[in-house]
Design a protein around this motif. Structure first.
Motif: not given
Length: 226
Positions: A68, A70, A95-96, A98-99
């Protein structure tokens, strides 16, 4: 992976107050026995470029599963203030994360856990925010001192002590003759248990393999911005 919103303090003074409050919520107990799925976190940044964060999902029996990523524009980053790095990097890590297709059982972070002047390095900050077990593995010493000389042999460790004598983690030699790493619990794991977990990680070079791969991915992602 679901991630709660990250509060952004309006000033370094507000960040210090929040940091001290969050440090009181750190839990320094818990075992990582049986944990197999981790997220290795590393970030890379160059002036004038976005900060790139990588969350590498890694299974201890199957290896890397997913990367992941971001990016946070430089103008959106919290100011660089020594000791407050987590407020600068954590939003990108979140944010990373979340992926990722599934939530990890453990966070393995390139940075400090409780081996920090106020007891809340980025591994602790992320662990408390997500209520996940977390371990910090830092390449340099930020706070405290080794209790004694660290032998050169792979797997050697000596306790890292605060100025008042409190244990903070360990100086750890991952490979014979290489520079030490500094392992400290972040959240929901004990000191000895954090070291035991890092010792179990596959380690071909200085960094444990999950962090080494995350570091490579972060560097590649930053280079791709040129």
């Amino acid at each position: 992976m679901e991630v709660p919103p990250f509060p952004r303090p309006e000033s370094p003074k507000a960040a210090l107050a929040l940091q001290r409050a969050l440090a009181k919520r750190v839990v320094l107990s818990g075992s990582l026995e049986g944990k197999r799925l981790l997220a290795a976190l590393d970030a890379s940044h160059k002036r004038g470029k976005p900060l790139v964060a990588v969350a590498l999902l890694y299974h201890l029996e199957k290896g890397p599963l997913f990367v992941g990523q971001a990016r946070v524009p430089e103008e959106a980053l919290f100011p660089y203030v020594p000791g407050l790095l987590s407020f600068r990097e954590a939003p990108a890590y979140l944010e990373a994360l979340k992926t990722l297709p599934e939530a990890p059982e453990v966070l393995l972070v390139d940075g400090q856990g409780i081996a920090h002047p106020r007891g809340l390095g980025i591994a602790s900050h992320l662990g408390v925010h997500l209520d996940l077990p977390s371990v910090g593995v830092a390449k340099s010493l930020l706070f405290g001192r080794p209790e004694g000389p660290l032998p050169q042999e792979a797997g050697s460790a000596v306790r890292l002590l605060a100025p008042d004598g409190r244990p903070l983690g360990y100086a750890y030699r991952s490979r014979t003759g290489v520079k030490p790493l500094y392992v400290s619990p972040g959240h929901r794991v004990g000191l000895e248990e954090a070291l035991a977990f890092v010792r179990r990680l596959p380690t071909r070079f200085r960094l444990p393999e999950p962090l080494r791969l995350a570091h490579i991915e972060a560097g590649r992602a930053l280079a791709a911005l040129d």
